[in-house]
Design a protein around this motif. Sequence first.
Motif, PDB file in Angstrom:
ATOM      1  N   GLU A  70       7.240   3.054   8.931  1.00  0.00           N
ATOM      2  CA  GLU A  70       5.917   2.623   8.452  1.00  0.00           C
ATOM      3  C   GLU A  70       5.080   2.108   9.606  1.00  0.00           C
ATOM      4  O   GLU A  70       3.867   2.280   9.626  1.00  0.00           O
ATOM      5  N   GLY A  99       4.334   6.681   9.794  1.00  0.00           N
ATOM      6  CA  GLY A  99       4.043   6.866   8.379  1.00  0.00           C
ATOM      7  C   GLY A  99       5.020   7.824   7.716  1.00  0.00           C
ATOM      8  O   GLY A  99       4.647   8.939   7.341  1.00  0.00           O
ATOM      9  N   PHE A 139      -3.297   6.865   8.455  1.00  0.00           N
ATOM     10  CA  PHE A 139      -3.025   6.284   7.144  1.00  0.00           C
ATOM     11  C   PHE A 139      -4.337   6.223   6.340  1.00  0.00           C
ATOM     12  O   PHE A 139      -5.406   6.059   6.912  1.00  0.00           O
ATOM     13  N   SER A 170      -3.209  -1.639   7.972  1.00  0.00           N
ATOM     14  CA  SER A 170      -3.092  -0.346   7.297  1.00  0.00           C
ATOM     15  C   SER A 170      -1.652  -0.139   6.871  1.00  0.00           C
ATOM     16  O   SER A 170      -0.739  -0.746   7.426  1.00  0.00           O
ATOM     17  N   SER A 171      -1.454   0.723   5.881  1.00  0.00           N
ATOM     18  CA  SER A 171      -0.101   1.055   5.434  1.00  0.00           C
ATOM     19  C   SER A 171      -0.111   2.452   4.844  1.00  0.00           C
ATOM     20  O   SER A 171      -1.083   2.856   4.202  1.00  0.00           O
ATOM     21  N   ASP A 172       0.999   3.161   5.019  1.00  0.00           N
ATOM     22  CA  ASP A 172       1.103   4.487   4.395  1.00  0.00           C
ATOM     23  C   ASP A 172       1.366   4.381   2.889  1.00  0.00           C
ATOM     24  O   ASP A 172       1.417   5.399   2.208  1.00  0.00           O
ATOM     25  N   ASP A 196      -1.540   6.036   1.344  1.00  0.00           N
ATOM     26  CA  ASP A 196      -1.453   7.490   1.131  1.00  0.00           C
ATOM     27  C   ASP A 196      -0.797   7.802  -0.206  1.00  0.00           C
ATOM     28  O   ASP A 196      -1.267   8.660  -0.957  1.00  0.00           O
TER      29      ASP A 196
END
Length: 502
Positions: free
Chosen positions: A191, A195, A341, A406-408, A411
């Motif tokens: 992560e 990602g 992301f 931010s983070s996947d 998504d």
Amino acid sequence: MRIRLSGVWLVGVAVACLGPSVAWAQGASSKPPMPAAAKARPAARPPSANKKAAVALVEQQRADMIRTSDAIWGFAETALRETRSAAAIADYAEQHGFTVERGVAGMPTAFVASYGSGRPVIGILAEYDALPGISQKVSTTKETLVEGAAGQGCGHNLFGTVSLGAAVAVKELIAGGKLKGTVRLYGTPAEERLGGKIYMIRDGRFRDDDVVLAWHPGDETKAEFEGFQANIQFVVEFQGRTAHAAADPWNGRSAADAAELYTHGINMLREHVKPSVRMHYTVQKAGDVPNVIPDYARVLTWLRDSKRAGVDDIFARVQDIAKGAALMAGVQHTLKIEAGFTDMAILETGSRLIHDNLTWLGPPTYTEEEEAFARALQQATGKEPKGMLAAAQPIKPIPPDPPGGSSDVGDVSWIAPTLHFSVATAPKDVPWHAWPVVAASGMSIGHKGMMLAATTLAATAVDLYENAALRDAIRAEWAEKTKGVTYRWYIPEGPPPVPDSK
Ligand SMILES: [Zn+2]
């Protein structure tokens, strides 16, 4: 979609355009059919017997969870090197009756552990990767545990273990005939860098999940009403020509000069972007000794904004800056996207459900030693010594611009309805991705947050299994939020590259 950029390479008086490549892949996904809209928020119900049982089943695993979390804290493995961390979680799931698929989406440290059959399908995300260079003891002062090693500066040892404990609790209820459906625990690596979830999306995962649940360690406890920034992560490399820096510098073309011009260009751009934009870079290589003109330089760059479209705008401008820097220095350049992301589709219906569960379960009680540990970490980093702030924060309106980060998980939120929350596992305001978080994640403050997060996840999952109207309301809100949006992924073709950092 493919993009090509041009760089120039000066050789004597001849100029050759060699056209270095920018390799990236974007994919689109279609969405499953929507149920009829159901906008009203279903009334909060008193906790069911299954919900109370789920909490008890998590509590029964407390010792195992602490052992697992501490083991992953000690492994401190970075992106795509999380072999022992992934195995610790996947093996435990397998021992508890899950069917485990390993090596998912071309990543040896990705897995999917499943139990049950039919609908609803509830997915639970687990992360476990660490951050390079921030090894730290469980201590209130900065003390390296292993020189040069990584550390759990985002608390992902807790993240993965919580998701595991909650998934096992749900499995027991399915096995006992109390709940009907399927539970899927997703082991999602990398992560912090690449990602892993995006590669799993490309592999077709998450699409048939009714709801996906995720949480994250934090310095506050709150259901998700803020979301994440979109970002793009790419490497710019400059190739020049070496020469003696004093004897014949006119024969050299400095890649380090190009890197400086490039980063200067980004810093000039800062004045002309919206406040929501974040631009950061590290110069990873720019020569070795001053008396050799560097023929190679590499800059890792990340750009962020509230929404994907904003990132795309800034990215176009920074691509021009890279091109201009290469032209000015008379060198060649390439630009390669590593990952990107996406911002998050926040679902208020789900966040309110989680808020209700966090409130029902209540914050942990800390001992005087734990509060003193928290205050000491705050004092050591120049913060007000407030101690822990673990009570659920009030619900608030979703802001137009999320705070930094931010983070996947963002998504995944465009592939299936995704609910998210944070639980305090570290003292309020201490620097994140830094040694105080590593320290707190490896001791009882982290463990207490871990148990609140796991019981909240399990309780929320039970609500979703038991209440079809609630699932429909969440899906209807998701359908509305994602209407007209075509999700695109930003990852290179082929399997993910393992980052250099240990
Ligand atoms: Zn994290």
